[in-house]
Design an enzyme around this catalytic site. Structure first.
Site, short mmCIF file in Angstrom:
data_model
loop_
_atom_site.label_atom_id
_atom_site.label_comp_id
_atom_site.label_asym_id
_atom_site.label_seq_id
_atom_site.Cartn_x
_atom_site.Cartn_y
_atom_site.Cartn_z
N SER A 1 0.80 -1.32 -0.09
CA SER A 1 -0.05 -0.14 -0.09
C SER A 1 0.86 1.22 -0.08
O SER A 1 1.87 1.34 0.56
CB SER A 1 -0.96 0.17 1.13
OG SER A 1 -1.47 1.01 1.22
N TYR B 1 -2.22 -0.27 10.17
CA TYR B 1 -2.62 -0.79 8.57
C TYR B 1 -1.19 -0.75 7.79
O TYR B 1 -0.79 -1.74 7.26
CB TYR B 1 -3.49 -0.07 7.85
CG TYR B 1 -3.78 -0.50 6.44
CD1 TYR B 1 -4.16 -1.82 6.17
CD2 TYR B 1 -3.52 0.45 5.45
CE1 TYR B 1 -4.39 -1.81 4.65
CE2 TYR B 1 -3.56 0.09 4.03
CZ TYR B 1 -4.17 -1.23 3.91
OH TYR B 1 -4.23 -1.48 2.44
#
Length: 340
Positions: free
Chosen positions: A127, A152
């Site tokens: 990501s 995350y």
């Protein structure tokens, strides 16, 4: 090839599986259909795949190592595209255990199965969030990503480190893809495009964080899938020029690579909202709010490494992409769009 796509009921997973099937590959999908967001949307995505003669599916959690091992022993995929994960930056603040289980334990199980069953190439989702506090723009895979600002992001950085260890120890070819703000038809309801669409149609105010100063490298779903399929057929080899004294974090003496997939054209959030308004034919009421914990002010991808390897070139401009997204949204939700 026989390709495993995990998270196959997800936004990126479903479109990736569709394109693989269109190219003539055999695709097996795994998903756990969790209720992080509307399960009926996930089922609707799966319905687009079911019935294709080259598609099969299994529904279970990848954190179940015994079931995953048994599945690999039966199916024996040639390649794996691992897109399953617990997504969402803000959700990771309130539900950290979900990220430990889905993004770390499950990824470790996947690496073990890929090793034991001689998978030819593991492609996995990282990501843009891994860039965290690094303010250098555009974000390059040669930059440091040692300061994540959300759990995350930390789990995605951890995936890259775990993959490298398996590439080094077992010569497992792994490629990590750092996705930048994916949007388009069949998108995720927890992301800004879907939230904004619903609220504009319902006449509800939009919460606009960082007082509207966010810039995002919005990347259309078809461009993301082009990048995934481009690297799938090019498993990495050890880089003979890699120098441990001036170590490039995106490559290695092991069969390991990291790439950005973005559009290289960051857009102000207020401009994105304006495009939604134009396509919907309605104005939005905006409530300006400060930056949220775990968020970053700007994402901007340098995709030169991916372009050099695969010829990757994003094809969908922001105005066209928003138009396609809004048209799908209105078609899918119909009269219920303001209450979905």
């Amino acid at each position: 090839m026989k390709v495993l796509v995990t998270g196959v009921a997800g936004f990126i997973g479903c479109e990736t599986a569709r394109q693989l099937l269109a190219q003539g590959h055999e695709v097996a999908g795994i998903d756990n259909l969790n209720d992080y967001y509307d399960v009926s949307l996930k089922q609707a995505r799966l319905a687009r795949l079911r019935g294709h003669p080259g598609f099969s599916e299994a529904l279970f959690c990848l954190s179940d190592e015994h079931r995953l091992h048994a599945w690999f022993a039966h199916y024996r995929p040639d390649a794996v595209i691992h897109l399953a994960a617990q997504a969402g930056v803000r959700y990771s603040i309130s539900h950290p255990q979900a990220y430990i289980t889905s993004n770390l334990v499950a990824f470790g199980n996947m690496l073990e199965c890929c090793r034991h069953f001689s998978v030819e190439h593991l492609v996995y989702a990282s990501s843009s969030s891994v860039y965290g506090s690094n303010a250098r723009q555009p974000s390059s895979v040669s930059h440091s990503v040692d300061h994540p600002v959300s759990l995350y992001a930390a789990t995605k950085k951890s995936n890259e480190l775990m993959a490298h260890s398996y590439s080094h120890l077992y010569q497992l070819p792994t490629t990590g893809l750092r996705f930048f703000t994916v949007y388009g038809p069949w998108g995720r309801p927890d992301m800004a495009p879907m939230i904004f669409c619903r609220k504009i149609l319902a006449g509800e105010p939009l919460e606009v964080f960082n007082h509207g100063q966010h810039r995002r490298d919005f990347t259309f779903i078809e461009d993301i899938v082009d990048g995934i399929l481009g690297v799938l057929v090019k498993p990495p080899a050890p880089n003979p020029a890699w120098d441990a004294m001036v170590a490039d974090p995106a490559t290695s003496s092991a069969p390991y690579r990291i790439f950005n997939i973005g559009c290289e054209r960051p857009v102000h959030l207020l401009e994105f909202i304006e495009l939604l308004e134009q396509r919907l034919g309605r104005k939005a009421e905006k409530v300006m709010l400060p930056m949220q914990p775990g968020d970053v002010a700007e994402t901007y991808a340098d995709v030169s490494a991916l372009r050099e390897l695969t010829g990757y070139t994003p094809r969908t401009g922001i105005a066209d992409g928003v138009a396609q997204f809004v048209d799908w949204y209105l078609d899918y939700y119909g009269a219920e769009s303001s209450r979905s």
